[in-house]
Write an enzyme that holds these catalytic residues in place. Structure first.
Site, PDB file in Angstrom:
ATOM      1  N   HIS A  48      38.295  47.504  43.600  1.00  0.00           N
ATOM      2  CA  HIS A  48      37.578  48.081  42.461  1.00  0.00           C
ATOM      3  C   HIS A  48      38.433  47.988  41.193  1.00  0.00           C
ATOM      4  CE1 HIS A  48      34.871  51.196  40.573  1.00  0.00           C
ATOM      5  NE2 HIS A  48      35.971  51.388  39.868  1.00  0.00           N
ATOM      6  N   GLU A  49      39.702  48.403  41.294  1.00  0.00           N
ATOM      7  CA  GLU A  49      40.588  48.361  40.129  1.00  0.00           C
ATOM      8  C   GLU A  49      40.994  46.932  39.777  1.00  0.00           C
ATOM      9  OE1 GLU A  49      41.060  50.928  38.270  1.00  0.00           O
ATOM     10  OE2 GLU A  49      39.941  52.192  39.670  1.00  0.00           O
ATOM     11  N   HIS A  66      38.608  45.398  37.416  1.00  0.00           N
ATOM     12  CA  HIS A  66      38.888  45.800  36.038  1.00  0.00           C
ATOM     13  C   HIS A  66      39.991  44.932  35.449  1.00  0.00           C
ATOM     14  CE1 HIS A  66      36.390  49.314  36.033  1.00  0.00           C
ATOM     15  NE2 HIS A  66      37.089  49.974  36.936  1.00  0.00           N
ATOM     16  N   ASP A  88      33.152  50.170  35.042  1.00  0.00           N
ATOM     17  CA  ASP A  88      32.556  51.051  36.054  1.00  0.00           C
ATOM     18  C   ASP A  88      31.042  51.131  35.900  1.00  0.00           C
ATOM     19  OD1 ASP A  88      34.958  51.830  37.327  1.00  0.00           O
ATOM     20  OD2 ASP A  88      35.373  53.253  35.715  1.00  0.00           O
TER      21      ASP A  88
END
Length: 929
Positions: free
Chosen positions: A161-162, A165, A172
Site C-alpha cells: 500500500h505504501e 504511494h 488513498d
C-alpha cells in the site's frame, strides 16, 4: 532514475553509458531489472535503540510484500535486493560496509514518530499524481508490536500500500475528513474503492441515538461518530489503496471497479483516474516490465550494512590560474576555512588535495579530534594558484590514493570536488572514479566549468552545486555548510542561521538581526568577510552584551573575522552592525552557524530541492523547501528562495504552503512555487532563507501526507470486534513552541536550456487549480478555489471557464463539450486570493449528483490544465436517504484492547445498528470562507 541516467550518458562513449545505467542502483536509487526492484534501501535512524526484532520485522514485512506485490501487479514486479542500513550507534556484528548508501537517501526509514503518538506508517508524498514520493516512514513500535496487526493489518500488505504511494504516486481511497458521501441513487455510503466492499455502519460516540448512525439533516451525511466496519470475509478483490488487510483484496482498483463517486484523495489528486490506470502509466510499466510466466517469484535478497561511525572526506580543490579570476581563490579559501573550523563534524577524517595541471597532497587524512587539528588543516590551504591548467582527473586520482592509504578502501568515503575549469579530460578517469564506491559532491565555480562535473556527482550519489562569480554572493560558503553527513544524526551537524551579503558604499553601515532559537546554541560562530578593508564590527546578544572587532579573531590574509560564542549562545535576537569606515566601496558578508543544543533536541531543519536538475524552456521548475522540527512540520514560516544564474541578478521568490499552484498539500510544512522566468541558458544555484517570528504554531492535528488507515474494527461471523480508538492528540502535544528562528539552506543546482534570445511572446499559461471545492447550498452550487496567476502562479488571470458533467470522464477528456456555466460576472482576482462562485445548475436540472471543473485563461488566450474535478450532490431527497447494510440487529463486541499491548476487559453491548426516523428537511447553510 535509470532512464534519466541513460540520457545523461549520451555525451560519453558506450562504456560510460553502461556505467551510468548501473551506477545509480546504489545508495537508495531503486532500479527495475528483470521484473524485480533492485537496491531498495531501508535505513534505521541513529536515535532508534538497538533491537534485533526491528531487523527481523523488516525482513518479514518486505518478503511478504514481495509476493503480494507480484500478484497485485499481475506477475509484473517483485522485490529483488534489499539493503538494510544499520546505524553506527548499534553494536558491530560483522555487517557489510556501505558504499554510497546513506540514511538521507533511503526509500524507507525506521525512526521515531512525527507526532508524540503518531505511529501510523505514512509516505512523505507532496508532489502531484503519478510523481514519486520521498520515503516511507515506519516507527519502531509499529514494527515490533503485535497489536499493530489488528489495527493496521498485515505488515507485508501494508508495505505494498505504501510502496504504491512512494513508487507510483497514487493516493488513498479512503478519507478521514470525508468518510461518507451521497451517491447518485440517494444513498449514504462510506468512501471506499471498490464500492462492492461490504460492511456495516456502527456508531462509536455519544452523538448517536441508541447506538445508531444518525443522518445530519444539514449535510445529508452521518453525524460524527459513525464508522464503517468491513466484513472480514469478502468477495470483492479490490482495492489495495483502500483496505489491503482484507484477505480477498488482491488488486488495485481499475477502470471497471473504480469508485468515481467517493470523495477521496485518489479521485481528488488524479482527476478520478483509477489507481491501476495511474500505475500502468508510470515509467516502470510504460516502458517495460510485462507480466512474467513465473507463478511464484524468488524471495528478496537482504544485505545488512552498518553505517560508518565517522565520515572520511577528501577536499579536492582547484588551484589553477582560473581561480584567480573574480576573486575566486580568496572566496574559496574563506569558505573552506569556515568549513574546516566550524562545519565538518567532530571525529570526521579529513584530507586535502589541490590540483592544477597535476595534483598535490596538501594534507593527509587526519581525524578532527580537537580545535588544533581543525586549525592545522586550515593552515595547509595554499593562498596562491599552483599552475595554469586544471586537470580534475589528477586531483581525483590522487584523492583516491589518499583515502585508500587511510584505511585500505575507498568505498563509503566522500570527496568534495570544487573546480572552475572546462576540463575535457574528465572522461578519462570517469569510470575508475565512479566504480570506487565513493560519493562525490561537486561544486562548479563560474560559468566555464565542465558539465561533466554534475554528471559525476549524479552517478556517485553526491550533491551538485553551482557558485556564481557575483562579488555580492556568499554561495560558496552557503554550499559547503550544506554538505553535512548523511547519517541522520543531526546532533553532530552544524546549521546555518544567517547568510547576509551587502555591497557597502564608503562610510556605509550594514545593520541586521538574526535569531537563535531554543534548539541550537552550541558551537555558535559569527563570521564576517570583506574584500578590501576590515569593517568595524559591533555585535549585541539578546541580554545586551556587546562584542566588538577586538574580540573577533582576524585573518588578514583571507579577509575574515571570526567570533565563537563561549559555551551556549543566548536564545533570541542578536543584532549586528558592519561599518565601512574607509573611502572605497566594499562587499561585506555575515555568516552565522550553530549546532543542536543537545542530543535529541529535535533541531529545526530545512531541506531544499528542485523537482528536476535539467529543464528545457518554457517548462517550469518547481522549488520545494521542507521545514520541520524533527519529523513535525513547521507552519506559517516565511520562506524565500534565491536563485542565482551564471550571469545577471539573482531571482527572489516567496514559497507558499497554501495547497494551491505548485503546492499540493496545505499546511504540511512543505513550501513550494513555480519558477519559470529564466533569462538565460546555463546553471542556476538554489538557496532558501527561512524565518519565523516569536510565536507558538498550532499545526492542524490531522494526519498529513499518505498514511495507513487506522482500522476501527471488523465484522467476523456476524460479530463486530472493535479495535481501541485512535489515541487522541491534545493541542499541547501538537503545538510547536518554536519561538523565532532563522535558517539558510542550499539545494542542488539545475540547468536550463532553450531560453530564447531577446524579446519573446507569452508562453506561460496560468497554473492548474488543484483545490477546487464544490458544495450545495439550497438549490445552488458554491464553488471555491485559490486564484491562479496570469503566468502560472504569478499575476492576475483574465477569465475562468466552468463546466459541469455527469461523469469525471466527460470533463477530463472532453472538457470543451461539457455543459458550460455562465461566468460573465466572474473576474479573476490576484494570484493566491480565495475565489467563491455561486451558480444554479439549470443545465442539469434533473441530476442530483454531478461533477464540476474549472479552466483558466490568461490575456494571451493561453489555458491552464483542467482543475481537479469536484463532486457535488445537490438537493438530495433527505427524507429518503438510506444506508445499505446486510444486517438488521447485531451483537457488537467492543474489544477495547488498549493501545498496542495493553489489554482491558471487553465491553459487550447490544445495539440496533440501523434505525432511521424521517425528519423534516433543513436548509443547508455552511460557511465557505
Amino acid at each position: 532514475m535509470e532512464r534519466k541516467a541513460k540520457v545523461a550518458a549520451a555525451t560519453f562513449p558506450l562504456s560510460f553509458a553502461l556505467l551510468l545505467e548501473f551506477a545509480v542502483v546504489g545508495g537508495g536509487a531503486v532500479s527495475l531489472r528483470a521484473n524485480a526492484y533492485q537496491g531498495l534501501l531501508v535505513a534505521i535512524n541513529p536515535s532508534v535503540p538497538e533491537d534485533a526484532k526491528i531487523v527481523s520485522s523488516i525482513k518479514e514485512m518486505i518478503t511478504e510484500a514481495s509476493f503480494y506485490l507480484f500478484n497485485a501487479t499481475q506477475g509484473r514486479v517483485c522485490f529483488g535486493s534489499v539493503k538494510i542500513l544499520i546505524p553506527a550507534t548499534w553494536k558491530t556484528n560483522g555487517y557489510e560496509k556501505p558504499e554510497q548508501e546513506l540514511y538521507i537517501k533511503a526509500d524507507v526509514i525506521v525512526a521515531p514518530p512525527y507526532w508524540k503518538h503518531g505511529h501510523d506508517p505514512y509516505t512523505l508524498q507532496y508532489r502531484g499524481c503519478g510523481e514519486k514520493g520521498k520515503y516511507i516512514h515506519f516507527t519502531p513500535d509499529f514494527l515490533i508490536s503485535n497489536g499493530s496487526f489488528e489495527i493496521y493489518g498485515s505488515h507485508g500488505r501494508l508495505f505494498v500500500h505504501e510502496w504504491a504511494h512512494l513508487q507510483w504516486g497514487v493516493y488513498d481511497e479512503y478519507d478521514t475528513e470525508k468518510p461518507f458521501y451521497i451517491t447518485g441513487q440517494n444513498q449514504v455510503k462510506a468512501s471506499r474503492c471498490s464500492s462492492e466492499l461490504a460492511g456495516i455502519y456502527v456508531c462509536e460516540k455519544q452523538s448517536c441515538t441508541e447506538g445508531n448512525c444518525v443522518i445530519d439533516q444539514r449535510t445529508g451525511l452521518f453525524k460524527e461518530g459513525c464508522a464503517f466496519i468491513l466484513n472480514k470475509d469478502q468477495n470483492a478483490s479490490s482495492s489495495i489503496m483502500y483496505m489491503q488487510s482484507v484477505s480477498s483484496v488482491l488488486h488495485f482498483c481499475d477502470t471497471s471497479s473504480h469508485n468515481t463517486e467517493a470523495p477521496n484523495a485518489q479521485n481528488r489528486m488524479c482527476s478520478y483516474k483509477s489507481t491501476w490506470d495511474v500505475i500502468m502509466s508510470s515509467d516502470d510499466f510504460k516502458f517495460g516490465a510485462p507480466p512474467t510466466f513465473n507463478s511464484t517469484p524468488l524471495p528478496p535478497n537482504f544485505s545488512l550494512l552498518q553505517a560508518n561511525s565517522d565520515r572520511v572526506i577528501c577536499l579536492v580543490l582547484d588551484f589553477s590560474s582560473r581561480m584567480n579570476e573574480n576573486n575566486r581563490l580568496n572566496r574559496m579559501c574563506q569558505a573552506i576555512e569556515i568549513y574546516l573550523l566550524q562545519i565538518v563534524e567532530d571525529n570526521s577524517y579529513v584530507g586535502i588535495v589541490g590540483f592544477s595541471k597535476t595534483g598535490k597532497v596538501k594534507s593527509q587524512i587526519r581525524q578532527i579530534v580537537s580545535p588544533e587539528v581543525r586549525k592545522q588543516l586550515a593552515s595547509d590551504l595554499p593562498v596562491a594558484s599552483m599552475g595554469k591548467e586544471a586537470n580534475v582527473c589528477a586531483g581525483l586520482q590522487l584523492a583516491l590514493e589518499v583515502i585508500k592509504n587511510h584505511d585500505g578502501r575507498t568505498s563509503g568515503s566522500e570527496i568534495i570536488l570544487l573546480s572552475s575549469g572546462d576540463d575535457n579530460t574528465l572522461s578519462t578517469c570517469f569510470s575508475d572514479v565512479a566504480n570506487a564506491g565513493i560519493i562525490i559532491h561537486t561544486i562548479a565555480v563560474g560559468q566555464s566549468t565542465s558539465e561533466k562535473l554534475e554528471q559525476l556527482g549524479r552517478v556517485t550519489g553526491g550533491l551538485r552545486f553551482f557558485a556564481s562569480d557575483r562579488p555580492d554572493s556568499n554561495s560558496l560558503t552557503d554550499i559547503l555548510i550544506t554538505i553535512v553527513g548523511g547519517h541522520g544524526d543531526t546532533s553532530r551537524q552544524s546549521v546555518q542561521i544567517e547568510s547576509v551579503v551587502e555591497r557597502m558604499k564608503s562610510n556605509g553601515r550594514l545593520n541586521g538581526t538574526t535569531t537563535l532559537d531554543h534548539t541550537v546554541g552550541r558551537d555558535t560562530f559569527f563570521v564576517v568577510t570583506w574584500q578590501r578593508e576590515e569593517p568595524v564590527i559591533t555585535l549585541q546578544d539578546p541580554r545586551g552584551k556587546i562584542y566588538t572587532t577586538t574580540e573577533f579573531k582576524i585573518n588578514s590574509i583571507l579577509h575574515l573575522a571570526r567570533l565563537q560564542i563561549p559555551e551556549t549562545a543566548e536564545v533570541g535576537d542578536w543584532t549586528y552592525t558592519l561599518a565601512n569606515t574607509h573611502m572605497i566601496p566594499d562587499v561585506f558578508t555575515m555568516t552565522v552557524t550553530s549546532r543542536e543544543i543537545r542530543a535529541n533536541a529535535s533541531m529545526i531543519s530545512v531541506r531544499v530541492h528542485a523537482n528536476k536538475d535539467v529543464n528545457v524552456y518554457p517548462n517550469p521548475v518547481i522549488v520545494y523547501a521542507e521545514v520541520s522540527q524533527g519529523f513535525s512540520p513547521i507552519l506559517a514560516a516565511n520562506v524565500t528562495a534565491v536563485i542565482e544564474p551564471e550571469n545577471g541578478d539573482p531571482i527572489f521568490m516567496d514559497l507558499f504552503d497554501n495547497g494551491a499552484g505548485a503546492d499540493s498539500i496545505k499546511n504540511d510544512g512543505v513550501y513550494s512555487r513555480y519558477l519559470f522566468a529564466f533569462m538565460q541558458n546555463g546553471r542556476y544555484s538554489l538557496k532558501v532563507h527561512v524565518k519565523s517570528s516569536n510565536k507558538t504554531v498550532d499545526p492542524s492535528p490531522r494526519i498529513l501526507w499518505s498514511r495507513a488507515m487506522y482500522i476501527p474494527g471488523y465484522v467476523t461471523n456476524g460479530t463486530i470486534q472493535m479495535n481501541p480508538p485512535r489515541p487522541l492528540m491534545n493541542s499541547e502535544e501538537t503545538q510547536i513552541r518554536q519561538g523565532g528562528f532563522s535558517r539558510i539552506a542550499s539545494g542542488n543546482s539545475f540547468t536550463v536550456s532553450g531560453v530564447p534570445v531577446g524579446p519573446y511572446f507569452d508562453v506561460f499559461p496560468p497554473c492548474k487549480i488543484i483545490d477546487l471545492d464544490a458544495r450545495s447550498e439550497d438549490n445552488e452550487i458554491v464553488l471555491s478555489w485559490t486564484a491562479p496567476g496570469d503566468d502560472f502562479d504569478q499575476g492576475q488571470a483574465a477569465a475562468y471557464e466552468v463546466r459541469i458533467g455527469k461523469s469525471p470522464l466527460e470533463l477530463r477528456e472532453k472538457f470543451g463539450n461539457a455543459a458550460s456555466v455562465n461566468t460573465s460576472d466572474l473576474t479573476p482576482q490576484q494570484t493566491g486570493s480565495r475565489e467563491v462562485f455561486v451558480f444554479k445548475p439549470e443545465v442539469l436540472a434533473n441530476v442530483t449528483l454531478f461533477y464540476v471543473a474549472v479552466r483558466t485563461a490568461d490575456k494571451s488566450f493561453l489555458y491552464s490544465d483542467i482543475s481537479n474535478i469536484a463532486l457535488v450532490a445537490i438537493n438530495p431527497q433527505k427524507d429518503n436517504l438510506s444506508a445499505p447494510t446486510k444486517y438488521g440487529t447485531l451483537t457488537v463486541i467492543l474489544s477495547i484492547c488498549g493501545i498496542l499491548l495493553l489489554v482491558v476487559p471487553c465491553l459487550i453491548l447490544s445495539i440496533t445498528l440501523w434505525t432511521l426516523k424521517k425528519k423534516k428537511k433543513r436548509t443547508i447553510k455552511e460557511a465557505i470562507l
